[in-house]
Enzyme design. Structure first.
Site, PDB file in Angstrom:
ATOM      1  NE  ARG A  59     -19.163   0.419   6.385  1.00  0.00           N
ATOM      2  CZ  ARG A  59     -18.139  -0.253   5.885  1.00  0.00           C
ATOM      3  NH1 ARG A  59     -17.786  -1.394   6.422  1.00  0.00           N
ATOM      4  NH2 ARG A  59     -17.473   0.203   4.853  1.00  0.00           N
ATOM      5  NE  ARG A 108      -2.372   1.059   3.437  1.00  0.00           N
ATOM      6  CZ  ARG A 108      -3.636   1.060   3.833  1.00  0.00           C
ATOM      7  NH1 ARG A 108      -4.146  -0.013   4.378  1.00  0.00           N
ATOM      8  NH2 ARG A 108      -4.384   2.122   3.681  1.00  0.00           N
TER       9      ARG A 108
END
Ligand SMILES: [Zn+2]
Length: 220
Positions: free
Chosen positions: A161, A88
Site C-alpha cells: 500500500r 493523539r
C-alpha cells in the site's frame, strides 16, 4: 479499567487494542471506527468530519472529541474502555481530562507500546496485502508468502500500500514524534504511563501488556 493506548505506527497498536479489550472485557474505542460509524450513521459530527475529509483537510479536534464523548457515554463503556488513536495530541488529552472530570471518573493507565524506529520501518515497509482481500496480509521477512508476490490463501496478487512505503512511514513517525509523543510526558506528570516493549510475538506482547496493567492496577 480506563486505558489509553499509545504507540508509533507499526507497534501493532490496533492488534493489541482488540486483544486487550477482549481480555479486559471493555469496549475498544478507536478513532477509525468512530469516524466510520458516525459517517455511515450520518450524525451531525459524522457529516462535519466528512466535509473536512472530502476537502482533504484534517478533522478538527473538537469533532473527534465530540465523537469520543458520545461513545464513552454508551452503557457498555460504563466500567471502562480502551482508547486507541485518541487522544493523539496534547490538546485532545487536555480535552479528555475535562470530559472525564465532568463525569467524575479518571484514567487508570496509559499504555505506551514502545518500538525502535528502524524496526517499525521494517515492519511496515515489508507488509504486502492481497488485492482480493485486505485481510490476507503477509510480510517479506516475518511472514513471507510461499511464492513471492502471490497470496497463499487465494492466489491473488500481493502489493504494497502507498501508506506503507518507507518514505510515508518515516513521515508518519515524524508526525507521531511531534504530535503524539508529547502526550506521554503529559500523562507521565499524572503518574499514569506504563511502558512496554512491543517487540516479539503478538501473544507475548499481549501477555506483557496485561501483566503490566495488572501491576499498575494493584499499585493503586
Ligand atoms: Zn488473498
Amino acid at each position: 479499567m480506563r486505558i489509553v493506548l499509545v504507540g508509533p505506527p507499526g507497534a501493532g497498536k490496533g492488534t493489541q487494542a482488540v486483544r486487550l479489550a477482549e481480555k479486559l472485557r471493555i469496549p475498544h474505542i478507536s478513532t477509525g471506527d468512530l469516524f466510520r460509524a458516525n459517517i455511515s450513521r450520518q450524525t451531525e459530527l459524522g457529516k462535519l468530519a466528512k466535509s473536512y475529509m472530502d476537502a482533504g483537510n484534517l478533522v478538527p479536534d473538537e469533532v473527534t472529541i465530540g465523537m469520543a464523548k458520545d461513545r464513552m457515554e454508551q452503557p457498555d463503556a460504563a466500567n471502562g474502555f480502551l482508547l486507541d488513536g485518541f487522544p493523539r495530541n496534547v490538546a485532545q488529552a487536555e480535552a479528555l481530562d475535562r470530559l472525564l472530570q465532568e463525569e467524575n471518573i479518571r484514567l487508570d493507565a496509559v499504555l505506551d507500546l514502545e518500538a525502535p524506529e528502524d524496526e517499525v520501518v521494517k515492519r511496515i515497509a515489508g507488509r504486502r496485502i492481497c488485492r482480493n482481500d485486505s485481510s490476507h496480509v503477509f510480510h517479506v521477512t516475518y511472514n513471507a508468502s510461499r511464492e513471492e508476490g502471490v497470496c497463499d490463501v487465494c492466489g491473488g496478487e500481493l502489493y504494497q500500500r502507498d501508506d506503507d512505503s518507507e518514505d510515508t512511514v518515516r513521515k508518519r513517525l515524524e508526525v507521531y514524534h511531534s504530535q503524539t509523543e508529547p502526550i506521554i510526558d503529559y500523562y507521565k506528570a499524572q503518574g499514569l504511563v506504563v511502558t512496554i516493549s512491543s517487540m516479539g510475538p503478538v501473544d507475548e506482547v499481549t501477555q506483557r501488556a496485561l501483566g503490566a496493567l495488572k501491576r499498575e492496577d494493584a499499585a493503586r
